[in-house]
Structures are given as structure tokens and as C-alpha cells.
Design a protein around this motif. Sequence first.
Motif, PDB file in Angstrom:
ATOM      1  N   GLY A  63       0.829  -1.078  -0.035  1.00  0.00           N
ATOM      2  CA  GLY A  63       0.053  -0.155  -0.003  1.00  0.00           C
ATOM      3  C   GLY A  63       0.860   0.996  -0.185  1.00  0.00           C
TER       4      GLY A  63
ATOM      5  N   GLU B 213       3.097   9.483  -9.571  1.00  0.00           N
ATOM      6  CA  GLU B 213       2.681   9.297 -11.110  1.00  0.00           C
ATOM      7  C   GLU B 213       1.620  10.589 -11.246  1.00  0.00           C
ATOM      8  OE1 GLU B 213       1.548   5.531 -11.949  1.00  0.00           O
ATOM      9  OE2 GLU B 213       3.665   4.843 -11.880  1.00  0.00           O
ATOM     10  N   ASP B 214       0.623  10.332 -10.322  1.00  0.00           N
ATOM     11  CA  ASP B 214      -0.671  10.967 -10.596  1.00  0.00           C
ATOM     12  C   ASP B 214      -0.449  12.860 -10.064  1.00  0.00           C
ATOM     13  OD1 ASP B 214      -1.451   8.976 -11.428  1.00  0.00           O
ATOM     14  OD2 ASP B 214      -2.976   8.597  -9.831  1.00  0.00           O
TER      15      ASP B 214
ATOM     16  N   LYS C 223      -3.665   0.917 -15.594  1.00  0.00           N
ATOM     17  CA  LYS C 223      -2.515   1.406 -16.113  1.00  0.00           C
ATOM     18  C   LYS C 223      -2.020   0.546 -17.387  1.00  0.00           C
ATOM     19  CE  LYS C 223      -0.015   4.466 -13.439  1.00  0.00           C
ATOM     20  NZ  LYS C 223       0.908   5.430 -14.272  1.00  0.00           N
TER      21      LYS C 223
ATOM     22  N   GLN D 156       3.798   5.544  -5.111  1.00  0.00           N
ATOM     23  CA  GLN D 156       4.099   5.655  -6.728  1.00  0.00           C
ATOM     24  C   GLN D 156       2.717   6.430  -7.309  1.00  0.00           C
ATOM     25  OE1 GLN D 156       6.637   4.655  -8.445  1.00  0.00           O
ATOM     26  NE2 GLN D 156       5.663   4.875 -10.171  1.00  0.00           N
ATOM     27  N   ALA D 157       1.365   6.072  -6.867  1.00  0.00           N
ATOM     28  CA  ALA D 157       0.381   7.052  -7.559  1.00  0.00           C
ATOM     29  C   ALA D 157       0.509   8.234  -7.488  1.00  0.00           C
ATOM     30  CB  ALA D 157      -0.857   5.802  -6.858  1.00  0.00           C
TER      31      ALA D 157
ATOM     32  N   VAL E 219       6.048  -5.988  -3.158  1.00  0.00           N
ATOM     33  CA  VAL E 219       5.783  -4.958  -2.540  1.00  0.00           C
ATOM     34  C   VAL E 219       5.990  -3.580  -3.466  1.00  0.00           C
ATOM     35  CG1 VAL E 219       6.764  -3.403  -0.595  1.00  0.00           C
ATOM     36  CG2 VAL E 219       6.584  -5.831  -0.246  1.00  0.00           C
TER      37      VAL E 219
ATOM     38  N   ARG F  87      -5.714  -0.070 -10.348  1.00  0.00           N
ATOM     39  CA  ARG F  87      -5.153   0.850 -10.789  1.00  0.00           C
ATOM     40  C   ARG F  87      -4.014   0.018 -11.754  1.00  0.00           C
ATOM     41  NH1 ARG F  87      -2.909   5.943 -10.203  1.00  0.00           N
ATOM     42  NH2 ARG F  87      -0.748   6.055 -10.769  1.00  0.00           N
TER      43      ARG F  87
ATOM     44  N   LEU G 205      -5.029  -0.864  -5.775  1.00  0.00           N
ATOM     45  CA  LEU G 205      -3.581  -0.884  -6.391  1.00  0.00           C
ATOM     46  C   LEU G 205      -3.845  -1.885  -7.701  1.00  0.00           C
ATOM     47  CD1 LEU G 205      -1.186  -1.037  -3.401  1.00  0.00           C
ATOM     48  CD2 LEU G 205      -1.572   0.687  -5.014  1.00  0.00           C
TER      49      LEU G 205
ATOM     50  N   ASP H 228       4.186   1.683  -0.874  1.00  0.00           N
ATOM     51  CA  ASP H 228       4.771   1.635  -2.217  1.00  0.00           C
ATOM     52  C   ASP H 228       3.890   2.167  -3.227  1.00  0.00           C
ATOM     53  OD1 ASP H 228       7.532   1.018  -3.400  1.00  0.00           O
ATOM     54  OD2 ASP H 228       6.078   0.354  -4.675  1.00  0.00           O
ATOM     55  N   GLY H 229       2.760   1.299  -3.453  1.00  0.00           N
ATOM     56  CA  GLY H 229       1.778   1.524  -4.416  1.00  0.00           C
ATOM     57  C   GLY H 229       1.271   3.093  -4.484  1.00  0.00           C
ATOM     58  N   PHE H 230       0.760   3.515  -3.260  1.00  0.00           N
ATOM     59  CA  PHE H 230       0.232   4.554  -3.372  1.00  0.00           C
ATOM     60  C   PHE H 230       1.237   5.824  -3.477  1.00  0.00           C
ATOM     61  CE2 PHE H 230      -3.308   2.183  -1.302  1.00  0.00           C
ATOM     62  CZ  PHE H 230      -4.194   2.416  -2.249  1.00  0.00           C
TER      63      PHE H 230
ATOM     64  N   ARG I  26       8.931   5.026  -0.608  1.00  0.00           N
ATOM     65  CA  ARG I  26       8.901   3.587  -1.453  1.00  0.00           C
ATOM     66  C   ARG I  26      10.291   2.793  -0.920  1.00  0.00           C
ATOM     67  NH1 ARG I  26       8.596   3.789  -7.505  1.00  0.00           N
ATOM     68  NH2 ARG I  26       8.029   1.699  -6.960  1.00  0.00           N
TER      69      ARG I  26
ATOM     70  N   ASP J   4      -6.843  -1.547  -0.227  1.00  0.00           N
ATOM     71  CA  ASP J   4      -5.752  -1.054  -0.800  1.00  0.00           C
ATOM     72  C   ASP J   4      -5.079  -1.913  -1.992  1.00  0.00           C
ATOM     73  OD1 ASP J   4      -5.665   0.912   1.092  1.00  0.00           O
ATOM     74  OD2 ASP J   4      -4.004   0.354   2.316  1.00  0.00           O
TER      75      ASP J   4
ATOM     76  N   PHE K 277       5.546  -1.486  -6.265  1.00  0.00           N
ATOM     77  CA  PHE K 277       4.430  -1.336  -7.312  1.00  0.00           C
ATOM     78  C   PHE K 277       4.652  -1.488  -8.396  1.00  0.00           C
ATOM     79  CE2 PHE K 277       1.269   1.141  -9.667  1.00  0.00           C
ATOM     80  CZ  PHE K 277      -0.011   0.430  -9.291  1.00  0.00           C
TER      81      PHE K 277
END
Lengths: 702, 150
Positions: free
Chosen positions: A499, A509-510, B28, A505-506, B123, B24, B21, A501-503, A527, B17, B125
Motif C-alpha cells: 500500500g 505518477e498522478d 495502467k 508511486q500513485a 511490495v 490501478r 492498487l 509503495d503503491g500509493f 517507497r 488497498d 508497485f
Amino acid sequence: MKSTLRHSLLAGFVAALALLGLVAGFNWHYAARTQETAAWVAHTHEVRDQLNKALSSMQDVETGERGFVLTGIPAFLEPYHAAVEGVAARVRSLRTLTADNPEQRQILDALELHIKRKLDHSALVVQLRRDAGFALAQAEVVSGRGKAAMDAVRADITRMDTVEDTLLMERAATARREADTTRRLTLAGSSLSFLLLIAVFALVLRENRLRQRAEDEVDRFFSVALDMLCVSSSDGYFKRLNPAFSQTLGWSNEEMLARPYLDFIHPDDYSATLQEVERQIAAKKAVFNFENRYRHKDGSWRWLSWKSVPQPGGLMYATARDITERKQVEEKLATTTKALADFKAALDAHGIISIADVRGKILHVNDNFCAISKYSREELLGQDHRLINSGHHPKAFIRDLWQTITSGRVWKGEIRNRAKDGSFYWVDTVIMPIIEANGKPSQFISTRSDITERKLAEEQVVQLDAELHAHAAQLEAANKELESFAYSVSHDLRAPLRGMDGFSQALLEDYEGQLDATGQDYLRRVRAGAQHMGQLIDDLLSLSLVTRSEMTLDPVNLTALARKVIAELQPQQAGRAVQWEVSDPLNARGDPRLLQLALVNLLANALKFTGKCEQARIEFGQQVQGTEPVFFVRDNGAGFDMAYADRLFGAFQRLHTRLEFPGTGIGLATVQRIIHRHGGRVWAEAQPGKGATFYFTLPTAE
Amino acid sequence: MANTKDNVILLVEDNADDEALAIRALKKNNILNEVVVARDGAEALDYLFGTGAYAGRDLTTPPQVVLLDLKLPKINGLEVLKRIREDARTRFQPVVVLTSSKEEQDLIGSYSLGANSYIRKPVDFSQFAEAVRQVGLYWLVLNEAPPKQL
């Protein structure tokens, strides 16, 4: 039977002899009587002769008288005078001859009187003639008185002659009768004794025949007897031997008879033999039972057992028996007996031994039995084996034991017994039934060895085992916990990181435009943190996997395994000059997966710490240290200070910063766990800037 | 990329989450298939068999692929997989296990129950997105789905 025969013979002989004696007696008597009769005949004849002579003399007297009368010549008187003298002599003689016969003596008395009368008359006539002359003398003669006297004389003589003749007749008849009797008796006695002698002779013949037969039988027995029979004499020689001698000893009879028997006796037995012979001769009636050795013709020695009886005259009757085989058997028996005794002694020295009867009553115990049971032999003998029963074993156990041994089979097992003082001891027991001819056991021999210590040790082992099991159970529970912990870590701890790392990254990006460089850097650090923690979690899981996973022990080709790992590491060495050197062959025993994990960590480490070398050199090989083959991974990288070597293999321990060399500090801990799980050792040698060498040992491949 | 409405992706995921993800990542990678999200095992089974909240759903159009997490409330992923394989209607249903764990028991359990693939969610992304891209490419484009009525 024999004595009856002998008595008969004796009686026959005596009877025959008696009869012959009787006959001889009779004959003797008869001969005497005959002689007597002959004497009486001669006597009679003499009497009659004397009577005749007396008569003749009387007639001479008459003749002379008459002649003188007629003639008157005196010469005629000469016969007269001679005759008177002769008559007197005849009468005296007759008186002597007839002294024993009263009848004759009486007649003789009359005759003598008549003779005297005649002689007196004649004397008168003669007187008359001479004195008175013829006439008167003639008248006297014619008177007849002289003739009457002469007639009386004649009558007396005739009477005596008749009496004598009658006597002679009577005596002759008696003599004839006696002779007849004697003849008859002689004939009868002789015949009877003859018969008796014939009978006796027949008996003697028969006895002789029987005796001969008996002797023949004895001879045959002597010849066929299996026993050796002999006669020896006091001069030290055999006198007679039966064939058994030559059969037993190989010598011919002649050979044995030709030499003193001592020549054949074993020198060691000389004195004993002589002594025994002397003793026997002295004792006379002793029958001795004596053993000695005789030389066989082939040179061997034969044992003989003797029985002998001394005989009068120095002879000895003896029988012998070849007991060589018996002796050998005895010797063997003695050897066997000794071996058995030794065996028993060995058994007694080693084992705890008892013998019981079929009811379990103790008949024999050895010292070890007494020692371990603490009972004296007297307390044990006759007692039931239950005396030492500890009560430890269930009834079924005891029942099985009894069923086994009473059915004749051997029982083996371990028994707990109770000693006199109440302490317990364990014996490893073998009970062997002794089977009789009827197939039933009569006794049980038990041999035991003391296994008390082993049993105690076993009990300890059992206890330790139980403790171990308890520990194992705890360990397993802990493992289970770890397992579920790891599972949970695996699933749940990483999700939040994803979560983060992903968010992040989001966001990058966003919302890139709304974040300045610092904000973007922060997000990148978030991250990186999340990713590092993900790596930490993964490494921790693999570390725990080393402990948790089942391990196998297989032959592993480490060379091949290392090359595979090196191939997988290729992406991480992109753009670098790395020289890999892997020895071939390198073999070990272990779990292929775990060993691969260890090699991954070691080789990746080496690759990582040579990252700053211009020319990296990484070597995987094997060398012998002492007697032990040791694997090593050597690099020429950064190395480390040996002062910190003790921290090297601790989890999360790092000797370099993450900026210098990235990492979680779990790799070498994992390596150490893997090597330790294999029963090996791992250690390292290094110098800062000069590289490091990691050593480890493993079970060798077989 | 295939993007027909027919080709539904069933995402079974309890973590919001991860759900976000995943969606997304799909987006993507221009994977525009309808994504149906089931938040526990029971819900997933309801969808697949037209029960519960999905009673009466037309079962003739099964999901193109099921992305199945293992650690789920109510009915866990392995049990869901087992029921899918046990039922004649769904036994050929492509199921890709998509989970955090790479524990051996999960791997063995999934494959022995007939999982078509097993993807571990990284982990990072970027890596996760790449994995999703490849899954989508493979299962939604390259793979031929089994016939609808067997």
C-alpha cells in the motif's frame, strides 16, 4: 551228581573187595579144614597101623609061645620077647594117638587089659613048659584060656579099627560138605564181585567219558572265549593262553609262551604288576582286579583288566579283558568332563545360574545367584523360585514363561527379581528345560546375566526420551507457532508495505506536478523504506524457513549447484568484470534446497562485496585442514575487520553501511543456520580491503 | 487489449488497498475488462454460482479469469478454489492465485487444487503492475477460454 557217582564207585569197589575178602576167607578156612581132615586121615591110618602092628605082635607072641611049647627050644622064644616089647610100645603109641577120643581110650583100656591077660597067659605057658614040661604046658594051651584072651584082643582091635574107620568116614563127609559149600560160596562171591567190578568199570568208563566231554567243553570255551584266559606259573611265564591273547595282542601263542610275561608289560606297570602278583600269592585266595598295559605286536599298548586266582603249585589262573577302548572312552570322558567342568566354571564365573525342578523348586544355585539375590545357598535350596519374585511382571508374563518351558521350549527374556534386602535387580534370563526320554521336562536350567545397570540406564533413557518427547512437543508447538507467525507475516505484513509503495508511486505518477523535488524525494524514500522492509520480511522468512523446513540428506553436487547460482546472479554483475572459479568436483551430503540457499547467500555476498573492485575474483573450492575437508568461498573484495568477526553471523548484524553495501544482515545468519543444521561449522577470515574467505564443513558425500 | 464487457475479471480481495492498487495496475496496463470485486470467499462463490447477493445471475458468462487472494475472511482462498474445481460448472474456470505469500504450503495447496497460475504480489508497485500486465496479457488475450457449455 558227581559226588553221587563217586560214592557209587566207592561203594562198588568196597563191596567187590569185601566179597573177594570173604571168598578168600572161605578159601582159607577150607584149606585149613582140608589140611585138618588130611591130618585126621593120617591119624586114623596111624592108629590103624599101630592096631595092626599090635595085633601082629600079639600073633608073634602066640606063635613064639607055641613054638617053644612044641619044641622047648629057647630060640623060639626070641620073637616072643620082641613082640612083648613091641606090643607095649604100640599100646603107648595108641594111648597117645587116642588121647582126645574117650571112646577109643575106653576101648584101648579094655584092649590093654586083654593084652595083659593074653601076655600073662603066654608067660604062664612058657613058664610051665620050661618048668613043668610039655604036658602041662600043652594042657594049659588046650584049656583055651589063651585063645579066649587072644580073641578078646582081636575083638578090641577090630572095634577100635571100626571106630577109627567110622570117624574117618564122618570126617571125610564133613570135609566134602565144607568143600562144596566153599566152592559154592567162592563161585557166588567171585561172580558177584566180578559183576560189581564190571559195573564199577562201566561207571568209571562213563565218568571218564563225561570228564572228557567236560574237558573238551572247557577247551572249546577256552578257545572261543572273547576274554583272554591264561595259566601262568611262578617262574614268570605263561603256561597256556587262549586265542583271544593273540587276537588282542597280535603275538602268536608261541611268541608269548617263549618269553617272561613281564617282557610284554609296559615298563611303567612293572612294579605295580609284580607287587600285585606277590600280594596275591601271599594272600592265596585273593582274586585281584588289576589293570596294566601290554605291548601289542604293532608297538601300541593295550590296557588289560585282570582277574586271577592263584592255584596250588604256584600256578595262576587268570582272565583278562582288553579295556583299551574303555580306557580311551574314560580318557575322553575325563577330558569331556573336565571341559564340562571348565565350561561350568566359566558359566558360574559369568552367569547367575540355578536349576529348578518341574514345580519351580530350586535344586541348585551358583555363587553369583547367592551374591545377587543376597540369600545364602541354604535359604534358597528347596525353596520356590517365587522367593525372588518381584511382583513386577504381569500374570500373563509368568504364565507365558511357564507354558513355554513346560512345553519343552527355551524361554528368553528379562526378569526383575527381588533380593533378600528388598532391592530389585534385573536379569537377562534363558531358561532351558531338560527333556527326558518321555519327552517331558524334568528340570529347568536358568542362566542369567545381571542387566540391572542396563535396565536402569534404559529406564533413564525412557525417562529422557519422555523428556525429549516433551521438548520435541514443545518445539513442535513453537515451530507451529513460528509457522503460523511466518504465514501471517508472509500474508499480512507485506500488504501494508505494498500500500505504502503503491500509493507513493500513485502520488508520484498522478500528482507529480503538485510536488516539488523534495516532496518527490520523500515519496521515493517512503517507497525505498517500504521496499527494504519487504526485503527484510522476505529474508526473515527465508531464515525461518531454514529452521522450519524438513531436511533431507542427499548427495549434492556443489559444483553444479554453485554454477547454477552463479548463472542466476548474472543480472547483478552486469557491467562488472568478475572472475568466477569453481572447483570440480565438489560433493557433499545435505538438503539440496538449503545448500542452494546457503550458496546463494555466500556467492551473492562475495559478488556484493567485490562490487568496488576493478577485477573481482570469486573462488569456490575445497581444501583439507587437519584431516577435515573444508569448503571455502574466497573473494578479493572489501573484507572486514576480524575484531567484529563474532558479529558476522548474527541476524541483522552488518559490518558495512547500507550506503556502502546494501543488505539486510540476514544472509550470513541464514548460511550459519543451514550449515549448523547439517552438523557442520562455518567461520570466516578476512582483512579489510583484502577480501574475505568463508569456510564451512558439511557431511561428506559417500 | 480485450475489453469486451463479457470478459469479466473476478477479483477476490479483502484488502481495499490491494484492491485499489490492483485495479490501478489493470487500468495502467489498459486492461478495461469489467472487474467484479468479491471481498471474501463466500461472496466470490455467490458470484460464481449465482447465489446469495448474486442469486439469479446469468451463469453462462463466467469470468474470463479469477484473481484469487488466499487469506480471506469467511471462506479462505484455497477452499474457494476447491469448490470451483469440484463443481462441474466451474471446474475449467481459469483461476490465478494472487497473494502476498510464497509459503510452500500455499503454493502446494494451490497447485494441488488446480490453480492455473500462482503470482506473488511484490511490495514494489512497479513490479506489481508488471505482474498484473503479464497476467492480463496472458489470460485475457493469449489464453483460449474453455467452451462455455460442457
